[in-house]
Design an enzyme around this catalytic site. Structure first.
Site, PDB file in Angstrom:
ATOM      1  N   LEU A 310      -9.199   6.742 -36.589  1.00  0.00           N
ATOM      2  CA  LEU A 310      -8.777   7.032 -35.470  1.00  0.00           C
ATOM      3  C   LEU A 310      -9.997   8.469 -35.385  1.00  0.00           C
ATOM      4  CD1 LEU A 310      -4.989   8.289 -36.967  1.00  0.00           C
ATOM      5  CD2 LEU A 310      -5.795   6.555 -35.034  1.00  0.00           C
ATOM      6  N   GLY A 311     -10.732   8.461 -36.139  1.00  0.00           N
ATOM      7  CA  GLY A 311     -11.749   9.708 -35.519  1.00  0.00           C
ATOM      8  C   GLY A 311     -12.141   9.954 -36.663  1.00  0.00           C
ATOM      9  N   ALA A 314     -14.048  16.553 -41.351  1.00  0.00           N
ATOM     10  CA  ALA A 314     -14.886  17.028 -41.838  1.00  0.00           C
ATOM     11  C   ALA A 314     -15.789  16.425 -43.405  1.00  0.00           C
ATOM     12  CB  ALA A 314     -14.111  18.945 -42.285  1.00  0.00           C
ATOM     13  N   GLY A 316     -14.437  13.200 -44.024  1.00  0.00           N
ATOM     14  CA  GLY A 316     -15.180  11.822 -43.612  1.00  0.00           C
ATOM     15  C   GLY A 316     -13.788  11.341 -42.144  1.00  0.00           C
ATOM     16  N   LYS A 338      -7.031  10.496 -43.973  1.00  0.00           N
ATOM     17  CA  LYS A 338      -7.832  10.928 -44.156  1.00  0.00           C
ATOM     18  C   LYS A 338      -8.507  10.659 -45.840  1.00  0.00           C
ATOM     19  CE  LYS A 338      -6.839  15.441 -41.498  1.00  0.00           C
ATOM     20  NZ  LYS A 338      -7.005  16.279 -41.444  1.00  0.00           N
ATOM     21  N   MET A 386       0.198  10.874 -35.504  1.00  0.00           N
ATOM     22  CA  MET A 386       1.220  11.723 -34.060  1.00  0.00           C
ATOM     23  C   MET A 386       0.181  10.235 -33.005  1.00  0.00           C
ATOM     24  SD  MET A 386       2.316  14.427 -35.044  1.00  0.00           S
ATOM     25  CE  MET A 386       2.439  15.106 -34.379  1.00  0.00           C
ATOM     26  N   ARG A 387       0.816  10.282 -32.543  1.00  0.00           N
ATOM     27  CA  ARG A 387      -0.031   9.287 -31.512  1.00  0.00           C
ATOM     28  C   ARG A 387      -0.832   9.599 -30.829  1.00  0.00           C
ATOM     29  NH1 ARG A 387       2.413   4.352 -28.815  1.00  0.00           N
ATOM     30  NH2 ARG A 387       1.814   4.695 -27.378  1.00  0.00           N
ATOM     31  N   ASP A 444      -8.443  29.474 -38.833  1.00  0.00           N
ATOM     32  CA  ASP A 444      -8.554  28.622 -37.135  1.00  0.00           C
ATOM     33  C   ASP A 444      -8.285  28.107 -36.769  1.00  0.00           C
ATOM     34  OD1 ASP A 444     -11.108  26.989 -36.668  1.00  0.00           O
ATOM     35  OD2 ASP A 444     -11.349  25.476 -38.324  1.00  0.00           O
TER      36      ASP A 444
END
Ligand code: ADP
Length: 590
Positions: A310-311, A314, A316, A338, A386-387, A444
């Protein structure tokens, strides 16, 4: 064979010919005269499918002028697969193929011999107008495939005259979960093992287990002695459990955690804090919080099946996965995983701390955390999926520049409306009200750290500090520290002071991001110029589509004096009122 008759009449008698230079089939012609008409018959013998869709033209001409007529060949033939190549990485991963057939073939796919359903992550696209007659070129595309997608893909093409199939291999990546992965997770792996391998493995395992048991006994004895010694000194071991890592001094996140409202008033020391006892359980990291036993849930690796990437986070990669046994009423659920790559002792501690923190934070506008997976490598955290991904990307995809920014070349999505923007803002404010009630300082808050789910549900989704893909949003100071200076108030930039009030300033910037469809604050300035502007008291300008009422809220967040800033509860109520009654706004410039 096929016969085509071109019947011509004219005075003087015309010259007639068939244009045959591009024909692949064998042919000959015959002439027949009928008084003043002439038949020129073209006879194709053993017609070749290569001539499908070929335009056959008959030309005739005399002194009075030329004329031509045309027929199109429609030759039916069974499917042929011209080529099918192994997966190659282009913009996306692609298994390229070309098929030919008339009537047009129907194409389906098998994965390792079993039927395979196409999805938005594994989809087929044909190249239109490939200028290759009836041949259809295309790709079986994969969007961010993982090792779970490795395997053999069979193209099955069929029309009513016959079918053909061919198989290619997709080898996308090695298993990031390493060799500890349970058998069967990688398709086909278990079945390729020979009996000899199995016996050999069994012997190896007996040896490994004996050594492991020996080592474990030694470690237990050692730990027992260590615990006795440490208890005598009245201190807690680093392993006994996570208390020191949760409340370790000098650590940024830990400092935030110290002020979590575990009891009625903030704890004065570790001893009388709400985190009063910890259960030493290898399956869970536990703490008693507000009289509730809060444990980080442990999820078995064999219950997780990765689907796609998905992306990049920070720590991995982040994957979409299917997870079994998460709740008693659902069989399998989609989750976001994650992973923690190259875990060092210090990143492991960060990981553990984040897991403990996330277990505590439970609210409808904070992304739901299910637990950790720590049996084997890499360590992983399991979240609700979260689609629509992160809010910053979502805003850009629903803004005026969506077409320029789009990488997938899909038709642009509709632009967000004012009520929708207000809805997004109100949901983030709701999550922030919750965090403030726990005296938790986020530090943040930015749209990149919020996630968007089905039905425009928005949740705060990230509590880390450094980023890869959004690295330009951070300013590196003195080596490793990255600061999101464009979201920070003057006191945080100048004195590194982070408080609930500095989160309010960031919330104002988040509002600005929403109403600019995801622009970077101070995008026209370099980091040092942005720092200068913020510390001198310059404000971000009112976005073009922003009603006065909302800009007033932003300005309420950007008061130089932290105590003068609006409080999050009031901001939230204002936003809820605006959601109910959106201001009428005329964009006079647009
Ligand atoms: P990290 O906190 O490790 O930096 P992020 O939370 O920024 O990781 O995740 C990186 C990317 O992965 C995000 O920008 C988002 O696109 C995707 N992502 C993260 N969590 C989820 C989730 N729960 N559901 C869907 N996508 C997610």
């Amino acid at each position: 064979s096929l016969n085509f008759t071109c019947q011509v009449t004219g005075s003087p008698t015309p010259d007639v010919r068939w244009r045959t230079q591009n024909l692949t089939s064998q042919f000959y012609t015959q002439e027949q005269f009928w008084g003043s008409t002439l038949d020129l018959v073209l006879i194709l013998t053993n017609v070749s499918s290569m001539d499908n869709l070929h335009n056959l033209t008959c030309e005739a001409e005399n002194q009075a002028g030329p004329q031509e007529k045309m027929v199109q060949l429609d030759i039916e033939f069974p499917v042929k697969i011209i080529y099918l190549r192994n997966a190659e990485q282009q913009h996306h991963w692609c298994i390229p193929f070309a098929v030919d057939g008339n009537p047009e073939p129907e194409i389906s796919w098998l994965y390792n011999g079993a039927s395979f359903t196409l999805t938005r992550y594994a989809y087929m696209q044909l190249i239109p107008d490939s200028l290759d007659g009836s041949v259809k070129h295309g790709c079986l595309f994969f969007n961010k495939p993982t090792h779970v997608n490795n395997g053999f893909y069979t193209l099955v093409a069929r029309n009513r005259l016959g079918g053909a199939n061919a198989t290619a291999e997709g080898m996308f990546m090695n298993n990031p979960f390493g060799p500890s992965d349970p058998e069967g997770l990688i398709p086909g792996e278990a079945s390729t093992k020979s009996e000899m391998d199995v016996t050999e493995n069994l012997e190896n395992r007996v040896f490994v287990v004996s050594v492991a048991v020996g080592l474990a006994l030694f470690a237990c004895t050692f730990l027992l002695i260590l615990l006795v010694v440490i208890n005598k000194c009245g201190r807690h071991s680093k392993f006994g459990i996570h208390r020191s890592s949760v409340l370790g001094t000098g650590d940024d996140l830990a400092v935030s955690l110290r002020f979590l409202n575990f009891g009625t008033s903030p704890p004065s020391s570790d001893e009388d804090s709400g985190l009063s006892s910890f259960v030493e359980n290898p399956q869970y990291f536990c703490g008693i919080i507000k009289d509730k036993d809060m444990c980080v849930q442990h999820i078995k690796r064999q219950d997780i099946v990765l689907k796609w990437e998905l992306g990049e986070g920070a720590f991995g990669k982040v994957y979409l996965a299917e997870c079994a046994n998460l709740s008693p009423d659902t069989d399998k659920m989609l989750v976001a995983i994650k992973t923690l790559k190259d875990a060092t002792e210090s990143t492991r501690q960060d990981f553990q701390r984040e897991a403990e923190l996330l277990t505590v934070l439970q609210h409808q506008h904070i992304v739901r955390f299910y637990g950790v997976c720590t049996d084997g490598e890499p360590l992983a955290m399991v979240f609700e999926y979260m689609r629509h991904g992160d809010l910053n990307r979502f805003l850009r995809a629903h803004g005026p520049d969506a077409r320029i920014l789009d990488e997938s070349h899909t038709p642009p999505l509709g632009q967000l409306t004012l009520p929708q923007m207000l809805q997004i803002a109100a949901q983030i404010a709701s999550g922030m009200v919750y965090l403030a009630s726990l005296h938790f300082v986020h530090r943040d808050l930015a749209t990149r750290n919020c996630l968007v789910g089905e039905g425009l549900v928005v949740k705060i989704g990230d509590f880390g500090m450094s980023r890869d893909i959004y690295s330009t949003d951070y300013y590196r100071v003195g080596g490793r520290t990255m600061l999101p200076i464009r979201w920070m108030p003057p006191e945080s930039i100048m004195y590194r002071k982070f408080t609930t009030e500095s989160d309010i300033w960031s919330f104002g910037v988040v509002l600005w991001e929403i109403f600019t469809y995801g622009k970077q604050p101070w995008y026209q300035l370099s980091n040092s110029e942005a720092i200068e502007c913020i510390t001198q008291g310059r404000e971000l300008e009112r976005p073009r589509t922003c009603p006065k009422e909302i800009y007033l809220l932003m300005q309420g967040c950007w008061q130089r004096e932290p105590q003068q800033r609006m409080v999050i509860k009031d901001i939230h109520s204002r936003l809820l009122a605006l959601v109910k009654n959106p201001p009428v706004y005329l964009d006079i410039l647009g």
